[in-house]
Design an enzyme around this catalytic site. Sequence first.
Site, PDB file in Angstrom:
ATOM      1  N   ARG A  59      17.105  25.739  24.688  1.00 40.01           N
ATOM      2  CA  ARG A  59      16.679  26.564  23.551  1.00 40.01           C
ATOM      3  C   ARG A  59      16.245  25.620  22.435  1.00 40.01           C
ATOM      4  O   ARG A  59      16.438  24.420  22.500  1.00 40.01           O
ATOM      5  CB  ARG A  59      17.734  27.579  23.109  1.00 40.01           C
ATOM      6  CG  ARG A  59      19.172  27.277  23.298  1.00 40.01           C
ATOM      7  CD  ARG A  59      19.720  26.150  22.465  1.00 40.01           C
ATOM      8  NE  ARG A  59      19.367  26.300  21.072  1.00 40.01           N
ATOM      9  CZ  ARG A  59      19.206  25.315  20.224  1.00 40.01           C
ATOM     10  NH1 ARG A  59      19.344  24.062  20.608  1.00 40.01           N
ATOM     11  NH2 ARG A  59      18.894  25.527  18.975  1.00 40.01           N
ATOM     12  N   GLY A  60      15.641  26.223  21.390  1.00 38.96           N
ATOM     13  CA  GLY A  60      15.066  25.393  20.329  1.00 38.96           C
ATOM     14  C   GLY A  60      13.567  25.288  20.583  1.00 38.96           C
ATOM     15  O   GLY A  60      13.143  25.016  21.724  1.00 38.96           O
ATOM     16  N   ALA A  61      12.769  25.503  19.525  1.00 36.88           N
ATOM     17  CA  ALA A  61      11.322  25.666  19.714  1.00 36.88           C
ATOM     18  C   ALA A  61      10.633  24.510  20.469  1.00 36.88           C
ATOM     19  O   ALA A  61      10.002  24.737  21.517  1.00 36.88           O
ATOM     20  CB  ALA A  61      10.663  25.919  18.366  1.00 36.88           C
ATOM     21  N   ARG A 102      10.563  33.962  25.865  1.00 39.94           N
ATOM     22  CA  ARG A 102      11.069  34.187  24.502  1.00 39.94           C
ATOM     23  C   ARG A 102       9.865  34.362  23.565  1.00 39.94           C
ATOM     24  O   ARG A 102       8.880  33.616  23.684  1.00 39.94           O
ATOM     25  CB  ARG A 102      11.963  33.025  24.037  1.00 39.94           C
ATOM     26  CG  ARG A 102      13.269  32.969  24.840  1.00 39.94           C
ATOM     27  CD  ARG A 102      14.305  32.104  24.181  1.00 39.94           C
ATOM     28  NE  ARG A 102      14.861  32.708  22.997  1.00 39.94           N
ATOM     29  CZ  ARG A 102      15.655  32.034  22.139  1.00 39.94           C
ATOM     30  NH1 ARG A 102      15.941  30.767  22.368  1.00 39.94           N
ATOM     31  NH2 ARG A 102      16.148  32.627  21.074  1.00 39.94           N
ATOM     32  N   GLN A 207      25.194  27.946  17.496  1.00 43.39           N
ATOM     33  CA  GLN A 207      24.512  26.684  17.826  1.00 43.39           C
ATOM     34  C   GLN A 207      24.923  25.543  16.890  1.00 43.39           C
ATOM     35  O   GLN A 207      24.905  24.375  17.289  1.00 43.39           O
ATOM     36  CB  GLN A 207      22.984  26.862  17.738  1.00 43.39           C
ATOM     37  CG  GLN A 207      22.382  27.721  18.831  1.00 43.39           C
ATOM     38  CD  GLN A 207      22.214  29.162  18.392  1.00 43.39           C
ATOM     39  OE1 GLN A 207      22.998  29.667  17.600  1.00 43.39           O
ATOM     40  NE2 GLN A 207      21.211  29.844  18.908  1.00 43.39           N
ATOM     41  N   ASP A 248      10.880  27.994  13.994  1.00 44.19           N
ATOM     42  CA  ASP A 248      10.378  28.493  15.281  1.00 44.19           C
ATOM     43  C   ASP A 248       8.901  28.852  15.212  1.00 44.19           C
ATOM     44  O   ASP A 248       8.179  28.739  16.203  1.00 44.19           O
ATOM     45  CB  ASP A 248      11.208  29.689  15.738  1.00 44.19           C
ATOM     46  CG  ASP A 248      12.552  29.197  16.234  1.00 44.19           C
ATOM     47  OD1 ASP A 248      13.441  28.987  15.399  1.00 44.19           O
ATOM     48  OD2 ASP A 248      12.676  28.951  17.448  1.00 44.19           O
ATOM     49  N   LYS A 259      16.111  30.504  12.736  1.00 45.28           N
ATOM     50  CA  LYS A 259      17.332  31.211  13.149  1.00 45.28           C
ATOM     51  C   LYS A 259      17.850  32.159  12.066  1.00 45.28           C
ATOM     52  O   LYS A 259      17.855  31.824  10.884  1.00 45.28           O
ATOM     53  CB  LYS A 259      18.397  30.158  13.518  1.00 45.28           C
ATOM     54  CG  LYS A 259      19.733  30.687  13.967  1.00 45.28           C
ATOM     55  CD  LYS A 259      19.642  31.680  15.097  1.00 45.28           C
ATOM     56  CE  LYS A 259      18.917  31.151  16.321  1.00 45.28           C
ATOM     57  NZ  LYS A 259      18.569  32.217  17.289  1.00 45.28           N
TER      58      LYS A 259
HETATM   59  O1  MRU Z   1      17.663  30.883  19.469  1.00 45.32           O
HETATM   60  P1  MRU Z   1      17.481  29.389  19.445  1.00 45.32           P
HETATM   61  O2  MRU Z   1      18.749  28.639  19.637  1.00 45.32           O
HETATM   62  O3  MRU Z   1      16.374  28.942  20.362  1.00 45.32           O
HETATM   63  O4  MRU Z   1      17.000  29.116  17.951  1.00 45.32           O
HETATM   64  C1  MRU Z   1      16.714  27.809  17.579  1.00 45.32           C
HETATM   65  C2  MRU Z   1      16.384  27.678  16.150  1.00 45.32           C
HETATM   66  O5  MRU Z   1      16.279  28.629  15.410  1.00 45.32           O
HETATM   67  C3  MRU Z   1      16.077  26.324  15.689  1.00 45.32           C
HETATM   68  O6  MRU Z   1      16.525  26.117  14.379  1.00 45.32           O
HETATM   69  C4  MRU Z   1      14.550  26.197  15.751  1.00 45.32           C
HETATM   70  O7  MRU Z   1      14.114  26.389  17.066  1.00 45.32           O
HETATM   71  C5  MRU Z   1      14.074  24.927  15.263  1.00 45.32           C
HETATM   72  S1  MRU Z   1      14.349  23.786  16.513  1.00 45.32           S
HETATM   73  C6  MRU Z   1      13.956  22.275  16.325  1.00 45.32           C
END
Ligand code: MRU
Length: 364
Positions: A59-61, A102, A207, A248, A259
Amino acid sequence: MALHYFGLMLINGINYRTVWMQDTSVYLINQLLLPHKFEIYKSKDYLDTANSIKTMIVRGAPAIGATGAFGLAQAALMFEGENFDNFKQFINEAYHQINSARPTANDLKFGLDFVKSRMFAENSIANSKMKAFELAKQYADWNAELCRKIGEHGNSLIKDGHSVLTHCNAGALACVDYGTALSPIRMAHYSRKNIFVYADETRPRNQGASLTAWELAQEKISHAIIADNAAGYFMKKGRIDMVIVGADRIAMNGDVANKIGTYEKAVLAKENNVPFYVAAPLSTFDVNANSGEDIPIEERHEEEVLYIHGIDENNEMKKIRIASFESNAKNPAFDVTPARYITGIITEKGVIKPKSEDIEKFVG
Ligand code: MRU
């Protein structure tokens, strides 16, 4: 075991990346098990890879962008047949399958487009397969390098003795390496600045508590986990010098989707005169989104709010219901912070003011 030693992220003294590909398998640090168990998940085909994004093994963009790129390469490599049009159609279907895993992170589509738009070579399936694999690897390397540069630009904003608040996990685990919000923090630590990090726990999936704090501990960066509703308390007491979060998707007017809970931290930061920075590569900007209103917000299952996961006294993973069986929950995964709350966006090309004129100069 596949090659993982080329990353910077330090885990048990070994350098890793979050995602990599070897032969036809994609390897992922399994984020569902952290911080209690460190395991590598081996995804054998593109459907498995799409599912790993959906279930948040990764997970994470930026991390899901690179995973998507590898997933498309996997699809190319597993195609059996000799008709080029059928091959193209197969790739299109795989693209849509992975892209729908997603909805909010712009980098997922960006990573997929990077591979798909360049992979078809001279009507040759064999050459296109090789090209897709090379492009996906290139994309992951490129993303790691962008995050390194974000770290360098962001480090110049952090002063010796600073305390930084971050939300969710925008560390190396959320990218291929380094992180976005955590990259400047890493760089500040490497350049021997004395810093302290407040990590919001980040309900409902925690997270911050389970990933950000774990990454910081691995790097021996001083930190504390705080309850999501404690940020205002620490800001008001003057204990937080700046906020850095990831993103994201960023609209062309500077509104930022990140988030859930990011928006309220930004409002609190403005109220308390604390600079609020967003760290993200330019691939996170969506040229088709004029404002935050155009950003799709993922709604996730209510179970994430109604249950928590952790280990018990025997080190066994447990899922525990924390609400009455008579209650339901609502679970938007992201919110949009309006540009007016944002001090600057730290990108690989420098710090951008969250204004359309400035953004357009950087985002081609
Ligand atoms: O739902 P997630 O865990 O994928 O959400 C991740 C976030 O919101 C991060 O802060 C965002 O992707 C920035 S990541 C470098």
